[in-house]
Design an enzyme around this catalytic site. Structure first.
Site, PDB file in Angstrom:
ATOM      1  N   SER A 143     -23.981  35.888 -56.207  1.00 56.53           N
ATOM      2  CA  SER A 143     -23.101  34.897 -55.584  1.00 56.53           C
ATOM      3  C   SER A 143     -23.416  34.671 -54.112  1.00 56.53           C
ATOM      4  O   SER A 143     -23.210  33.568 -53.593  1.00 56.53           O
ATOM      5  CB  SER A 143     -21.634  35.305 -55.753  1.00 56.53           C
ATOM      6  OG  SER A 143     -21.426  36.624 -55.286  1.00 56.53           O
ATOM      7  N   HIS A 201     -20.245  36.468 -49.627  1.00 55.45           N
ATOM      8  CA  HIS A 201     -20.087  35.027 -49.809  1.00 55.45           C
ATOM      9  C   HIS A 201     -20.178  34.287 -48.473  1.00 55.45           C
ATOM     10  O   HIS A 201     -20.895  33.294 -48.343  1.00 55.45           O
ATOM     11  CB  HIS A 201     -18.738  34.722 -50.462  1.00 55.45           C
ATOM     12  CG  HIS A 201     -18.642  35.195 -51.870  1.00 55.45           C
ATOM     13  ND1 HIS A 201     -17.481  35.116 -52.607  1.00 55.45           N
ATOM     14  CD2 HIS A 201     -19.563  35.762 -52.695  1.00 55.45           C
ATOM     15  CE1 HIS A 201     -17.690  35.601 -53.815  1.00 55.45           C
ATOM     16  NE2 HIS A 201     -18.938  36.013 -53.890  1.00 55.45           N
TER      17      HIS A 201
END
Length: 219
Positions: A143, A201
């Site tokens: 991610s 992230h």
């Protein structure tokens, strides 16, 4: 690309620009294979790691070893291999679906070579951010790199306004809202003890935004 090359050549334009266009027209195989490889390789490795924890252990982003030492100094490959393994089938499917969309967006703007280079740099930056802000928490998943890809596309759209087809512009318009929701959701889940690595992230997203803002799309 071939049409652009011929038009540039016939109208007396830059010979370098025409050669670049012809070269781009001959690179279709690499252009098609790379997005599939970015999804396919993590999918195969993740499935194998989910079936065997012996494979998951040496690839996950473990920052501190059992003795309290800095494991990343001894095993720096973990900064990249973290993107090859996932914690669950749902985690894998969600990340790789987003990876497919983000890779195609960036490749349309910048080409395959920059897509690969910037994705790898985005994964490393996300891993470093995770190591700084969450040194005692192991991490898995692609991610961070996915956020970097969407950051590149959003940065390019904001700073350079590339001429892209309507479908791609619509997709870019939705990406910003989805990323914001994802980060807010991650903070909410983290507050109650969840396992979302928001530092990775945000690190990946900021790295991608820098690339997208500073470098003008070549497509």
């Amino acid at each position: 690309a071939a049409r652009i090359g011929w038009l540039t050549k016939e109208t007396g334009g830059s010979s370098l620009r025409s050669r670049l266009a012809f070269s781009r027209s001959r690179s279709g195989g690499w252009e098609r294979v790379l997005p599939l490889a970015l999804v396919g390789v993590p999918a195969v490795v993740s499935v194998a790691a989910l079936a065997s924890t012996a494979l998951l252990q040496p690839l996950a982003l473990i920052k501190i070893d059992a003795a309290g030492g800095d494991l990343l100094t001894l095993e720096p490959w973990r900064l990249l291999t973290v993107a090859l393994v996932h914690g669950s089938p749902l985690h894998m499917v969600f990340n790789l679906f987003a990876m497919d969309l983000g890779a195609r967006l960036v490749q349309r703007l910048y080409g395959a070579q920059r897509l690969l280079l910037w994705y790898l740099l985005g994964v490393i930056a996300a891993s470093l951010a995770s190591a700084i802000w969450s040194p005692f928490t192991p991490s898995v998943g692609a991610s961070g790199g996915v956020f970097a890809l969407f950051g590149i596309a959003l940065g390019a759209e904001w700073a350079h306004r590339p001429l892209v087809e309507r479908g791609m512009r619509d997709a870019l318009g939705r990406v910003g809202g989805l990323l914001l929701i994802n980060i807010m959701l991650g903070f909410g889940i983290g507050f109650v003890g969840g396992g979302i690595d928001n530092s990775a992230h945000i690190g990946g997203l900021l790295t991608g935004l820098i690339f997208g803002v500073l470098v003008q799309p070549t497509r």
